[in-house]
Enzyme design. Structure first.
Site, PDB file in Angstrom:
ATOM      1  N   GLY B 265     -15.759 -87.430 -57.280  1.00  0.00           N
ATOM      2  CA  GLY B 265     -16.331 -88.674 -58.559  1.00  0.00           C
ATOM      3  C   GLY B 265     -15.404 -89.827 -58.831  1.00  0.00           C
ATOM      4  O   GLY B 265     -13.885 -89.603 -59.495  1.00  0.00           O
ATOM      5  N   GLY B 267     -14.062 -91.984 -62.923  1.00  0.00           N
ATOM      6  CA  GLY B 267     -13.755 -90.843 -64.052  1.00  0.00           C
ATOM      7  C   GLY B 267     -12.587 -90.247 -63.848  1.00  0.00           C
ATOM      8  O   GLY B 267     -11.744 -90.146 -62.950  1.00  0.00           O
ATOM      9  N   VAL B 269     -11.331 -86.975 -64.924  1.00  0.00           N
ATOM     10  CA  VAL B 269     -11.409 -85.678 -65.075  1.00  0.00           C
ATOM     11  C   VAL B 269     -11.493 -85.413 -63.375  1.00  0.00           C
ATOM     12  O   VAL B 269     -10.865 -84.635 -62.942  1.00  0.00           O
ATOM     13  CB  VAL B 269     -12.668 -84.976 -65.911  1.00  0.00           C
ATOM     14  N   GLU B 290     -16.847 -92.354 -52.136  1.00  0.00           N
ATOM     15  CA  GLU B 290     -17.070 -93.491 -52.138  1.00  0.00           C
ATOM     16  C   GLU B 290     -15.832 -94.215 -53.084  1.00  0.00           C
ATOM     17  O   GLU B 290     -15.784 -95.430 -52.643  1.00  0.00           O
ATOM     18  CB  GLU B 290     -18.161 -92.674 -54.075  1.00  0.00           C
ATOM     19  N   ASN B 380     -23.399 -94.064 -67.416  1.00  0.00           N
ATOM     20  CA  ASN B 380     -22.687 -94.868 -66.834  1.00  0.00           C
ATOM     21  C   ASN B 380     -24.277 -94.520 -65.854  1.00  0.00           C
ATOM     22  O   ASN B 380     -24.687 -96.190 -65.540  1.00  0.00           O
ATOM     23  CB  ASN B 380     -21.641 -94.162 -66.266  1.00  0.00           C
ATOM     24  N   LYS B 404     -15.860 -83.794 -78.223  1.00  0.00           N
ATOM     25  CA  LYS B 404     -16.010 -84.388 -79.264  1.00  0.00           C
ATOM     26  C   LYS B 404     -14.880 -83.669 -80.432  1.00  0.00           C
ATOM     27  O   LYS B 404     -15.686 -82.936 -81.409  1.00  0.00           O
ATOM     28  CB  LYS B 404     -16.635 -84.950 -79.786  1.00  0.00           C
TER      29      LYS B 404
HETATM   30  C1  LIG Z   1     -20.162 -88.023 -66.596  1.00  0.00           C
HETATM   31  C2  LIG Z   1     -18.754 -89.025 -66.472  1.00  0.00           C
HETATM   32  C3  LIG Z   1     -18.908 -90.477 -67.685  1.00  0.00           C
HETATM   33  C4  LIG Z   1     -17.857 -88.766 -67.121  1.00  0.00           C
HETATM   34  O1  LIG Z   1     -16.628 -89.019 -67.421  1.00  0.00           O
HETATM   35  P1  LIG Z   1     -14.852 -89.115 -67.875  1.00  0.00           P
HETATM   36  O2  LIG Z   1     -14.272 -90.437 -67.409  1.00  0.00           O
HETATM   37  O3  LIG Z   1     -14.187 -88.387 -66.169  1.00  0.00           O
HETATM   38  O4  LIG Z   1     -14.971 -87.429 -68.637  1.00  0.00           O
HETATM   39  P2  LIG Z   1     -14.762 -88.004 -69.628  1.00  0.00           P
HETATM   40  O5  LIG Z   1     -14.443 -86.165 -70.126  1.00  0.00           O
HETATM   41  O6  LIG Z   1     -12.981 -88.483 -70.452  1.00  0.00           O
HETATM   42  O7  LIG Z   1     -16.024 -88.116 -71.020  1.00  0.00           O
HETATM   43  C5  LIG Z   1     -16.424 -89.632 -71.513  1.00  0.00           C
HETATM   44  C6  LIG Z   1     -16.728 -89.513 -72.478  1.00  0.00           C
HETATM   45  O8  LIG Z   1     -17.942 -88.803 -72.700  1.00  0.00           O
HETATM   46  C7  LIG Z   1     -17.610 -87.575 -73.512  1.00  0.00           C
HETATM   47  N1  LIG Z   1     -18.763 -86.609 -72.938  1.00  0.00           N
HETATM   48  C8  LIG Z   1     -18.349 -85.861 -72.482  1.00  0.00           C
HETATM   49  N2  LIG Z   1     -19.189 -84.762 -72.403  1.00  0.00           N
HETATM   50  C9  LIG Z   1     -19.828 -84.999 -73.100  1.00  0.00           C
HETATM   51  C10 LIG Z   1     -21.283 -84.199 -73.765  1.00  0.00           C
HETATM   52  N3  LIG Z   1     -21.598 -83.078 -72.671  1.00  0.00           N
HETATM   53  N4  LIG Z   1     -22.136 -84.899 -74.561  1.00  0.00           N
HETATM   54  C11 LIG Z   1     -21.354 -86.044 -75.105  1.00  0.00           C
HETATM   55  N5  LIG Z   1     -20.370 -86.998 -75.209  1.00  0.00           N
HETATM   56  C12 LIG Z   1     -19.767 -85.822 -73.770  1.00  0.00           C
HETATM   57  C13 LIG Z   1     -16.415 -87.714 -73.567  1.00  0.00           C
HETATM   58  O9  LIG Z   1     -15.567 -87.332 -75.244  1.00  0.00           O
HETATM   59  C14 LIG Z   1     -15.854 -89.411 -73.603  1.00  0.00           C
HETATM   60  O10 LIG Z   1     -16.250 -89.833 -74.665  1.00  0.00           O
HETATM   61  P3  LIG Z   1     -15.302 -90.876 -74.764  1.00  0.00           P
HETATM   62  O11 LIG Z   1     -15.644 -92.305 -74.256  1.00  0.00           O
HETATM   63  O12 LIG Z   1     -16.070 -91.253 -76.149  1.00  0.00           O
HETATM   64  O13 LIG Z   1     -14.366 -90.423 -74.896  1.00  0.00           O
HETATM   65  C15 LIG Z   1     -17.965 -89.206 -65.248  1.00  0.00           C
HETATM   66  O14 LIG Z   1     -17.715 -89.075 -64.551  1.00  0.00           O
HETATM   67  C16 LIG Z   1     -19.763 -90.719 -65.012  1.00  0.00           C
HETATM   68  O15 LIG Z   1     -20.532 -91.440 -65.086  1.00  0.00           O
HETATM   69  N6  LIG Z   1     -20.181 -89.636 -63.485  1.00  0.00           N
HETATM   70  C17 LIG Z   1     -21.919 -89.955 -63.218  1.00  0.00           C
HETATM   71  C18 LIG Z   1     -21.408 -90.483 -61.918  1.00  0.00           C
HETATM   72  C19 LIG Z   1     -20.765 -89.952 -61.204  1.00  0.00           C
HETATM   73  O16 LIG Z   1     -21.002 -88.715 -60.764  1.00  0.00           O
HETATM   74  N7  LIG Z   1     -20.495 -91.023 -59.722  1.00  0.00           N
HETATM   75  C20 LIG Z   1     -19.647 -89.910 -58.402  1.00  0.00           C
HETATM   76  C21 LIG Z   1     -19.930 -90.708 -57.590  1.00  0.00           C
HETATM   77  S1  LIG Z   1     -19.163 -92.141 -57.710  1.00  0.00           S
END
Ligand SMILES: CC(C)(COP(=O)(O)OP(=O)(O)OC[C@H]1O[C@@H](n2cnc3c(N)ncnc32)[C@H](O)[C@@H]1OP(=O)(O)O)[C@@H](O)C(=O)NCCC(=O)NCCS
Ligand SMILES: CC(C)(COP(=O)(O)OP(=O)(O)OC[C@H]1O[C@@H](n2cnc3c(N)ncnc32)[C@H](O)[C@@H]1OP(=O)(O)O)[C@@H](O)C(=O)NCCC(=O)NCCS
Lengths: 505, 505
Positions: B265, B267, B269, B290, B380, B404
């Site tokens: 996916g 992001g 991570v 994707e 997102n 956080k």
């Molecule tokens: C889930 C998702 C947001 C994680 O994104 P990421 O960049 O890999 O992960 P990060 O750990 O950097 O987290 C993004 C933000 O969410 C915050 N966060 C993480 N876990 C959290 C939680 N449980 N509650 C609130 N905020 C949270 C992080 O602190 C970070 O905040 P910041 O931007 O203020 O620093 C992202 O993967 C996503 O939108 N996924 C849904 C879509 C998807 O899975 N598509 C897959 C096919 S492409």
């Protein structure tokens, strides 16, 4: 038990005939059994009953895997006997439910199209004994199932040993009704070549390695009939709302007058709603479903449905007599397939089904709970509802707007268990009306659901929640500390209804 | 803008060349636009920017449909301009997010494989203008996309009008990279003939009715690069846990050393975790995903990945130079398809993917929240995570155990929004470890998740919740009035952590 060796056309297998008690004695503590049976139809009966007998004198536990729920009170007696370690993927018995919820045995609630895949992939424990009901065994070693196929093909193919229960009271005319097809391993698999509900893509029986057949038992137990729950005022209204919705789709040019292949879930509500199509203008209908209940045969008799595909036939006593007494009449209108094929995302998406399943509750944003009463207690299981809802052209959920005389609203702020997410639910229907959620954002959905589907006694209370949630904002506004207040009120006061809001209206 | 008429091989179309402002002037209040673009790649840029300019002097609103999120701050400026009525199916912009959560415009969060189907079925409003970025238009009237395909094929096929943005800074070498295939209507559809990640089943461009092309605009805007988030200690640990899990699967004979086609996916991570495979023993890997992020090209360069299929390429600035500067090196290892095909349940199930997506939070029973911060605020969108998780051979979700600085535990009693139900989640991974949930009942899952995945600072608190829940019983034990206590604590105290439990440990 009367032997009828003519039902075993491969005479080299005649020596394997044993009593059910013998066969049951082979099963050891810790084993995993794969039983035929899907919602009361075609279950292996004699050996499981003999196993329950054995449990009176002996302590042991086994895993019980099936197609879906068992009939003949088998899930009840197996559960009472205390011999179950793990049960999957579905059940629908009051006693078993009680034991599951008390933590007396484990239950894994799976999408019904997933179990066979997990067996093939070696993710679940290998089946030690597949025990399957059959009409006969053919000369070339195929097992002909009876009134359901369920997971039997995957069980016999991947089990170490097979026990066949030949049910001599099931007509040999059933031969030819089935279409058995097993996909190859993932990654080496071709497209499943089914493109119409009435396509046949496999064999009439389950081809097995006859060396794995350890025993053959003769039986006479008939399937247990479904209780008849006649349509009531509310289910008739739900059917009318559903028909109005479908009519709109035809007017909009999105469906033709023969709709699209229909799937309807188990339970009294879905059966009654399907029954309602008898008096509709829609014609030349096809059914591509999991279970065929009475309503499908009523629709066939009424000349509305011209073909029905499923993995099981589950009928009332009356309807059983009619269908199995006149099988010639229905034969060319029916096919029974493995549940992996009836519920396969590939096929459901390709055919563009209209899928109608029953919810326990749904929430103001369109998330559906099909399984857990008040979020914790298992009712039956998700069954095929997820397979269908996710991939159907139209994922429709029906439920009465209230339950238990009004103490429960089936529409709540936040469902206490999510089986179908807001992404998967197209239309919700209660006796109050329907809400077409397609292409709507959560805030739009909430308005429509509260306006169209909620019982008048709960409208103010849900509006109040939604309005308070809006003050907090968000894509999906909620007041988290009150999100389950309907459920906690029910637990505390015996009703979800709050007096203040009621009197405020 | 420099015109390069050689990019329009069908010279009858040369007359259609216009300025972006002209094209933008055709768009009227209430219209629905289908824009190319998928996670910052291949978006139509000039006309949307001109539309934003127009909004400075004029009041109007439009629906904006895309493949997924847009780059070049387009989602930001479109949202700020106040011209959006409804946006779907995905976005990832901070300003747009704020406006969505404030209720300033509507957002519909869809499975990315569903949008094209809904357009084809006439469920969503018809696209008035498809506006798509292209490398060129061929002599036989095919539009060659640039760095993403997304929903563009469905948009141009079903739109009333088409505007093409020919990006002269995108190399013509991109021609031949794409494979365009659109399934027929549901019910008249054949199996999708793709059986391997590197199969080609369609055409190199989008065949269109050229009469629908209203205008052609020349542009030079490059895609906006992804920010680089280098792997950190935690993501490296997560990668190691994932590799351990996969190694176990190989030992158990359920996977071979070249695994199964991988999906990862968006992001930071997921990118970091995929990157971790570089130093693993696995070889001859394939990607069926994707979006291709940097990590996939690092794996190609390292000789680990020999083929990658996706609907979009989203790279850092550095990696863009390398890939687009050496396209010949990568050409025969890549294919770009419509998102309907990359994310199709039929294909995902057939190929048996290993799918790795990021969760915001998951709960002790394995339900996953991918979208809603604290259950209400859209991050997102679900993107393709549901398409993949439901149908993959292995549905894996990764997340750091805390966020956080520890004020948030990513493992909670009950996720405040469910995107992936317990039925769909196979394995969860944090930097603490992994939990393999396959074939486990909810009570078993809770033990494993708390033991293996939760951060030490939250273990006691989650154990306490689970133990209290067990006293209430049920298949999925919960204390409903405390199910969201982690989230309400966070809102009230700025942390999910409860002092008593902390000091009790
Ligand atoms: C889930 C998702 C947001 C994680 O994104 P990421 O960049 O890999 O992960 P990060 O750990 O950097 O987290 C993004 C933000 O969410 C915050 N966060 C993480 N876990 C959290 C939680 N449980 N509650 C609130 N905020 C949270 C992080 O602190 C970070 O905040 P910041 O931007 O203020 O620093 C992202 O993967 C996503 O939108 N996924 C849904 C879509 C998807 O899975 N598509 C897959 C096919 S492409
Ligand atoms: C949801 C389901 C239980 C409904 O069954 P049904 O027989 O059609 O519906 P009923 O309205 O008679 O409800 C069954 C019971 O649930 C109770 N009930 C209904 N809504 C309820 C709610 N929101 N909360 C608690 N109990 C509720 C009813 O009162 C009734 O109780 P009773 O048995 O004590 O009278 C059933 O359809 C099911 O198990 N579905 C999941 C599986 C599935 O959908 N498979 C589809 C493919 S086959």
């Amino acid at each position: 038990m009367e032997k009828n060796l003519e039902r075993i056309k491969d005479s080299s297998l005649h020596d394997l005939v044993v009593q059910a008690e013998n066969a049951a004695s082979w099963i050891r503590d810790g084993m995993t059994l794969g039983l035929s049976g899907f919602t009361r139809a075609g279950d292996a009966k004699a050996v499981p009953f003999a196993l329950v007998e054995r449990a009176k004198k002996e302590k042991f536990k086994v895993n019980i895997f099936t197609g879906a729920s068992l009939g003949s009170d088998l899930d009840k007696v197996l559960s009472e006997a205390g011999i179950i370690n793990k049960r999957l993927p579905f059940q629908a018995d009051a006693t078993m439910r009680k034991n599951i919820n008390a933590g007396n045995h484990l239950f894994v609630d799976q999408h019904l199209s997933h179990t066979a895949e997990m067996i093939r992939n070696g993710v679940l424990p290998q089946i030690d004994f597949a025990i399957v009901e059959a009409v006969s065994i053919t000369a070339d070693g195929m097992i002909i199932p009876t009134t359901s196929v369920g997971n039997s093909l995957a069980f016999v193919t991947h089990a170490k040993n097979i026990i066949v229960e030949i049910n001599v009271d099931q007509s040999e005319q059933l031969e030819g009704l089935h279409d058995l097809y097993e996909p190859a391993e993932q990654g080496r698999r071709l497209p499943i070549p089914l493109t119409k509900a009435d396509d046949r893509i496999g064999t009439v029986g389950m081809p097995v390695d006859t060396d794995k057949i350890r025993g053959i038992v003769f039986t006479k137990y008939m399937d247990s009939p479904s209780p008849i729950v006649p349509p009531d005022h509310e289910t008739e209204e739900m059917a009318q709302h559903l028909i109005s919705f479908l009519r709109e789709e035809v007017h909009a040019g999105r469906l033709s007058n023969n709709l699209a292949p229909l799937q309807a879930g188990i339970g009294s509500v879905a059966n009654a709603v399907l029954h309602g199509l008898i008096d509709s203008e829609f014609e030349d209908l096809q059914v591509y479903s999991e279970v065929l209940q009475d309503s499908v045969f009523e629709l066939i008799d009424a000349g509305k449905v011209n073909f029905a595909s499923a993995c099981s036939i589950t009928l009332s006593e009356e309807m059983m007599k009619q269908v199995y007494g006149n099988l010639e009449k229905y034969r060319d209108k029916l096919v029974l397939r493995p549940q992996e094929i009836t519920n396969h995302p590939e096929i459901i998406r390709r055919l563009g089904l209209i899928s109608i399943n029953t919810a326990l509750e749904f929430d103001i944003y369109g998330n559906v709970n099909s399984t857990h009463v008040s979020g914790t207690k298992m009712m039956n299981g998700i069954g095929g509802s997820g397979d269908f809802a996710r991939n159907a052209k139209l994922a429709i959920f029906v439920t009465k707007s209230i339950a238990k005389g009004g103490n429960i609203s089936s529409i709540v702020p936040f469902v206490a268990h999510v089986d179908h997410t807001e992404h998967d639910v197209d239309v919700v229907v209660t006796e109050q009306g329907y809400a077409d959620l397609r292409g709507l954002a959560p805030r739009e959905r909430a308005q429509l659901i509260i306006n169209n589907c909620v019982h008048p006694m709960y409208k103010a209370q849900l509006r109040q929640y939604f309005e308070e949630a809006l003050t907090r904002g968000g894509q999906t506004p909620h007041v988290l500390e009150k999100a389950f207040s309907f459920h906690t009120n029910l637990a505390k006061n015996g009703t979800m209804l709050v007096e203040e809001v009621k009197s405020y209206v």
